[in-house]
Design an enzyme around this catalytic site. Sequence first.
Site, PDB file in Angstrom:
ATOM      1  N   HIS A 298       0.837  -1.211   0.000  1.00 54.27           N
ATOM      2  CA  HIS A 298       0.000   0.000   0.000  1.00 54.27           C
ATOM      3  C   HIS A 298       0.861   1.246   0.000  1.00 54.27           C
ATOM      4  CE1 HIS A 298      -3.956   1.912   0.796  1.00 54.27           C
ATOM      5  NE2 HIS A 298      -3.214   2.861   1.334  1.00 54.27           N
TER       6      HIS A 298
ATOM      7  N   ASP B 252       0.413   5.577  -1.060  1.00 55.63           N
ATOM      8  CA  ASP B 252      -0.576   6.600  -1.382  1.00 55.63           C
ATOM      9  C   ASP B 252      -0.053   7.727  -2.262  1.00 55.63           C
ATOM     10  OD1 ASP B 252      -3.233   6.074  -0.187  1.00 55.63           O
ATOM     11  OD2 ASP B 252      -2.090   5.870   1.663  1.00 55.63           O
TER      12      ASP B 252
ATOM     13  N   GLU C  89      -8.908   1.624  -2.376  1.00 56.87           N
ATOM     14  CA  GLU C  89      -9.133   1.668  -0.935  1.00 56.87           C
ATOM     15  C   GLU C  89     -10.501   2.279  -0.630  1.00 56.87           C
ATOM     16  OE1 GLU C  89      -6.516   2.684   3.016  1.00 56.87           O
ATOM     17  OE2 GLU C  89      -6.383   4.075   1.321  1.00 56.87           O
TER      18      GLU C  89
ATOM     19  N   HIS D 282     -13.301   1.839   4.541  1.00 56.17           N
ATOM     20  CA  HIS D 282     -12.197   2.680   4.978  1.00 56.17           C
ATOM     21  C   HIS D 282     -12.534   3.153   6.388  1.00 56.17           C
ATOM     22  CE1 HIS D 282      -9.236   6.144   4.582  1.00 56.17           C
ATOM     23  NE2 HIS D 282      -8.506   5.043   4.424  1.00 56.17           N
TER      24      HIS D 282
ATOM     25  N   HIS E  48      -8.705  -2.030   7.462  1.00 63.16           N
ATOM     26  CA  HIS E  48      -9.736  -1.022   7.780  1.00 63.16           C
ATOM     27  C   HIS E  48     -11.080  -1.628   8.162  1.00 63.16           C
ATOM     28  CE1 HIS E  48      -7.762   2.837   7.111  1.00 63.16           C
ATOM     29  NE2 HIS E  48      -7.181   2.327   6.048  1.00 63.16           N
TER      30      HIS E  48
ATOM     31  N   HIS F 100      -2.380  -3.330   4.519  1.00 66.20           N
ATOM     32  CA  HIS F 100      -1.575  -2.522   5.446  1.00 66.20           C
ATOM     33  C   HIS F 100      -2.209  -2.555   6.829  1.00 66.20           C
ATOM     34  CE1 HIS F 100      -4.633   0.134   3.842  1.00 66.20           C
ATOM     35  NE2 HIS F 100      -4.270   1.182   4.553  1.00 66.20           N
TER      36      HIS F 100
ATOM     37  N   ASP G  71       2.253   1.922   3.870  1.00 66.69           N
ATOM     38  CA  ASP G  71       1.328   3.056   3.944  1.00 66.69           C
ATOM     39  C   ASP G  71       2.053   4.385   3.741  1.00 66.69           C
ATOM     40  OD1 ASP G  71      -1.177   4.184   4.077  1.00 66.69           O
ATOM     41  OD2 ASP G  71      -1.314   4.163   6.249  1.00 66.69           O
TER      42      ASP G  71
END
Length: 423
Positions: A45, A47, A158, A185, A226, A247, A355
Amino acid sequence: MRLRSLLAPALATAILASPALAAPPRSPEEIAAAALKAAPVWDGHNDVPEQLRERWHDVLAKFDFADTSGTADPAKGYIAMHTDLARLRRGKVGAQFWSVYVSAGLTDQQAVQAVMEQIDVTRRLIARYPADLQFADNAADVEKALKAGKIASLLGMEGGYAIGNSPGVLRQFRALGVRYMTLSHFRSTSWADSATDAPKNNGLSPFGKDVVREMQRIGMLVDLSHTSTRTMLDALDVARAPVIFSHSGARAVADHARNVPDEVLARIKANGGIVMVVSLPAYVSQKARDWALDRAAEKARLDARFSEAPDQAKAALAEWEKAHPVPPATLSDLADHVDHIVKVAGIDHVGVGGDFDGMDTMTEGFADVSAYPALFAELARRGYAQADLEKIASRNMLRILKAADAYAAAHAADPALESPTVF
């Protein structure tokens, strides 16, 4: 002469076997380096796409991915990015799930459009750097990219809200190259409960269970990061192929709802899935988690005390934070999560999902994507063999993607999930 000729091979063998002449033991750093050369890191993961949207509004002409170390902008509240091509190379990253994340605060239709734009900008980014990045849609593509010395680049979505409750949208996202979807999420959806929101379904709704089945039918990995514990368990009840946590950490090490409890870790072993260890300090360190809870309690107290003076409450909280600095999460804490997952689920069911570029605070010694060799050296110091490190780095994830590809191929002719359109 005959005696001498017979003794010569024996003498040579004895010399080679002599402890004094044996190769010196490898250092943890050397073991880690050998493992990551044989099996580069597959990160679950990252971003960067979110940063492209927020900072550059998806205009790549203004973005240089070769080096992002100078991207801090304090006036706008931006720290320097954690990821660029140079640091990915130093971190021995060979495969990356890029997260095409959008906010859960959007309407269904807004989220669908935003994810389409995230997919577009990420695929354009990959295409812009062909010497370093190569788009990958399946396990064979990943192996080809690794063989070519490029970073296999896959898409992970996500937040299940982004399909707008439409199986058709889900299938189209898969057709565009999305390889996993995180079911929820920070907020629960109408069909999947989040770990950090009030439950709406006590796990997965009947439609949510159908979504899991459909994802696996079309080869999209089910990502349970999540999600609430009940959602995790419901998904495992219906899953017929391995699931992932892209993650997440171990809840027994840091008691955060975002982490995976032991009852789920035990089932991950039976399912054949993986937990890719996250590095966000609040999920890594129990001390950092306790600090966050204390801060939340203090904020609530101050907000109540200064209910008519919010500026005073804000100033008082700042003073509390100054007197109570957040305890750091460490590289050792991060390795503790790996240890625990291995203990409960087994060495075949752990990976890494940093992450990076999705967090504002970092674990000490793990500041950006270049730090993976340090983590693997720490694991080597703890006694992990090179073969085990190779599994953690990428071989476990490669096995899982191959299993997902095989399951989808075997079920390609199964009926598609259908749901009536609402307009």
